[in-house]
Design an enzyme around this catalytic site. Structure first.
Site, PDB file in Angstrom:
ATOM      1  N   SER A 114     -70.782  13.052  15.985  1.00 24.08           N
ATOM      2  CA  SER A 114     -71.375  13.913  14.960  1.00 24.08           C
ATOM      3  C   SER A 114     -71.635  13.148  13.672  1.00 24.08           C
ATOM      4  O   SER A 114     -72.650  13.369  13.009  1.00 24.08           O
ATOM      5  CB  SER A 114     -70.463  15.116  14.681  1.00 24.08           C
ATOM      6  OG  SER A 114     -70.437  15.983  15.783  1.00 24.08           O
ATOM      7  N   HIS A 139     -70.803  16.294  23.117  1.00 28.06           N
ATOM      8  CA  HIS A 139     -70.068  17.559  23.235  1.00 28.06           C
ATOM      9  C   HIS A 139     -70.583  18.355  24.439  1.00 28.06           C
ATOM     10  O   HIS A 139     -69.797  18.876  25.232  1.00 28.06           O
ATOM     11  CB  HIS A 139     -70.270  18.443  21.993  1.00 28.06           C
ATOM     12  CG  HIS A 139     -69.685  17.909  20.732  1.00 28.06           C
ATOM     13  ND1 HIS A 139     -70.406  17.836  19.564  1.00 28.06           N
ATOM     14  CD2 HIS A 139     -68.447  17.449  20.429  1.00 28.06           C
ATOM     15  CE1 HIS A 139     -69.635  17.359  18.603  1.00 28.06           C
ATOM     16  NE2 HIS A 139     -68.440  17.109  19.109  1.00 28.06           N
ATOM     17  N   ARG A 168     -64.453   9.066  24.119  1.00 27.05           N
ATOM     18  CA  ARG A 168     -65.600   8.158  24.140  1.00 27.05           C
ATOM     19  C   ARG A 168     -65.175   6.706  24.298  1.00 27.05           C
ATOM     20  O   ARG A 168     -65.921   5.900  24.835  1.00 27.05           O
ATOM     21  CB  ARG A 168     -66.404   8.277  22.840  1.00 27.05           C
ATOM     22  CG  ARG A 168     -67.076   9.617  22.649  1.00 27.05           C
ATOM     23  CD  ARG A 168     -67.652   9.711  21.270  1.00 27.05           C
ATOM     24  NE  ARG A 168     -66.537   9.627  20.313  1.00 27.05           N
ATOM     25  CZ  ARG A 168     -66.652   9.723  19.011  1.00 27.05           C
ATOM     26  NH1 ARG A 168     -67.825   9.866  18.467  1.00 27.05           N
ATOM     27  NH2 ARG A 168     -65.603   9.655  18.224  1.00 27.05           N
ATOM     28  N   LYS A 206     -62.713  20.021   4.242  1.00 26.15           N
ATOM     29  CA  LYS A 206     -63.785  19.205   4.795  1.00 26.15           C
ATOM     30  C   LYS A 206     -65.141  19.690   4.284  1.00 26.15           C
ATOM     31  O   LYS A 206     -65.381  20.891   4.171  1.00 26.15           O
ATOM     32  CB  LYS A 206     -63.730  19.287   6.332  1.00 26.15           C
ATOM     33  CG  LYS A 206     -64.515  18.222   7.036  1.00 26.15           C
ATOM     34  CD  LYS A 206     -64.177  18.213   8.526  1.00 26.15           C
ATOM     35  CE  LYS A 206     -64.978  17.146   9.236  1.00 26.15           C
ATOM     36  NZ  LYS A 206     -64.730  17.153  10.671  1.00 26.15           N
TER      37      LYS A 206
END
Length: 151
Positions: free
Chosen positions: A127, A17, A90, A41
């Protein structure tokens, strides 16, 4: 003024990030790091902790602000008058997923999505991987900025 939103849950902020943020601020006059709130979440870190990680990591960068939001990212962008969404990629799977979201956002608004490839040395960091390392008492310090580290 070119204002961009870099949205995410940042649970936690990673070096991946940070790489996108540091490179993104060279492209925009202002970069709003937007922490999305999703009540469905389950987060490892509280909203306050996530906001503190980011604020501390970029405290010396005047072009960065940190805000939270709920709902659609494009609605948040309209609310704060941001014309761009910044996203990091990514791998090819990220591209396919993000491309679909970018097309949908473009259909809903005039907001452009700008993609940056994560630097090669950081492209493996996510993450979810960091959370797994933390849960299993591994050394996560090489995966996150100093602001995310604790003793």
């Amino acid at each position: 003024m070119r204002r961009a939103v870099f949205p995410g849950s940042f649970d936690p902020l990673t070096l991946g990030h940070a790489d996108i943020i540091q490179r993104g601020i060279t492209l925009f006059d202002e970069l709003v790091i937007a922490i999305g709130i999703n009540s469905d979440k389950k987060y490892m870190f509280t909203l306050e902790e996530r906001k503190k990680f980011i604020t501390e990591a970029f405290k010396d960068e005047p072009k960065i602000s940190v805000l939270t939001y709920e709902g659609l990212t494009v609605d948040f962008c309209k609310k704060i008058n941001a014309g761009f969404i910044l996203r990091g990629l990514r791998n090819p799977a990220d591209f396919e997923f993000e491309k679909a979201i970018a097309h949908t956002n473009r259909k809903l608004s005039e907001i452009e999505t700008v993609f940056l490839l994560t630097s090669s040395g950081k492209s493996y960091i996510s993450s979810s991987i960091v959370r797994d390392v933390i849960r299993n008492n591994g050394d996560y310090t090489g995966l996150v900025p100093d602001s995310v580290r604790w003793k």
